[in-house]
Write a protein that holds these residues in place. Structure first.
Motif, short mmCIF file in Angstrom:
data_model
loop_
_atom_site.label_atom_id
_atom_site.label_comp_id
_atom_site.label_asym_id
_atom_site.label_seq_id
_atom_site.Cartn_x
_atom_site.Cartn_y
_atom_site.Cartn_z
N ILE A 1 0.85 -1.19 0.00
CA ILE A 1 0.00 0.00 0.00
C ILE A 1 0.88 1.24 0.00
CG2 ILE A 1 -1.84 1.27 1.18
CD1 ILE A 1 -2.58 -1.34 2.57
N VAL B 1 -7.65 -2.40 6.17
CA VAL B 1 -7.95 -2.40 4.73
C VAL B 1 -9.27 -3.11 4.48
CG1 VAL B 1 -7.20 -3.31 2.48
CG2 VAL B 1 -5.56 -2.17 3.97
N VAL C 1 -3.49 0.36 -3.44
CA VAL C 1 -3.36 -0.97 -2.86
C VAL C 1 -3.08 -1.97 -3.97
CG1 VAL C 1 -4.51 -2.75 -1.50
CG2 VAL C 1 -5.04 -0.37 -1.09
N ASP D 1 -2.67 -6.12 -4.35
CA ASP D 1 -2.84 -7.39 -3.65
C ASP D 1 -3.27 -8.47 -4.62
OD1 ASP D 1 -2.91 -9.07 -1.37
OD2 ASP D 1 -5.07 -8.75 -1.15
#
Length: 99
Positions: A3, A37, A65, A67
Motif C-alpha cells: 500500500i 484495509v 493498494v 494485492d
C-alpha cells in the motif's frame, strides 16, 4: 499486500508519502493493517471521493493498494473522508510521521 499512501495539501502544503508491504511488517502490525484495509472495503471504493463543498487548506489522501495481482487507487479529500476509511488514514498518518 503493498500500500502506498500520500497526503497532500493542508495549510503548509507539505506532502507526506510512504509505502508499506505487509510481508516486511512485524506480524502484529501486518495483521492490524490487513484488518483496517478490510474494514475500509478499499477495493470497492470509487477512485475519487470529493466533497460537494470543497475547502481550501484541507488535506487530500491517495491510497494505492496492490494485492494478489489487483491494484486500486482511491483519492479522497479530507472533508469527504468516509468513516470506514478514517482509521486506515490515521494509521498511515502515524506511520508517515515516524519516517
Amino acid at each position: 499486500m503493498r500500500i502506498s499512501f500520500e497526503r497532500t495539501g493542508g495549510f503548509a502544503g507539505i506532502t507526506k508519502k510512504t509505502t508499506v508491504d505487509t510481508d516486511t511488517l512485524p506480524p502484529n502490525e501486518a495483521s492490524t493493517l490487513l484488518r483496517l484495509v478490510e474494514a475500509a472495503d478499499l477495493f470497492r471504493l470509487p477512485e475519487l471521493i470529493t466533497s460537494p463543498n470543497p475547502q481550501s487548506d484541507r488535506f487530500q489522501y491517495k491510497l494505492t493498494v496492490e494485492d494478489n495481482g489487483k491494484q486500486h487507487t482511491v483519492t479522497v479529500s479530507e472533508s469527504a473522508l468516509p468513516g470506514t476509511l478514517r482509521p486506515l488514514i490515521e494509521w498511515f498518518q502515524t506511520l508517515a510521521q515516524k519516517r
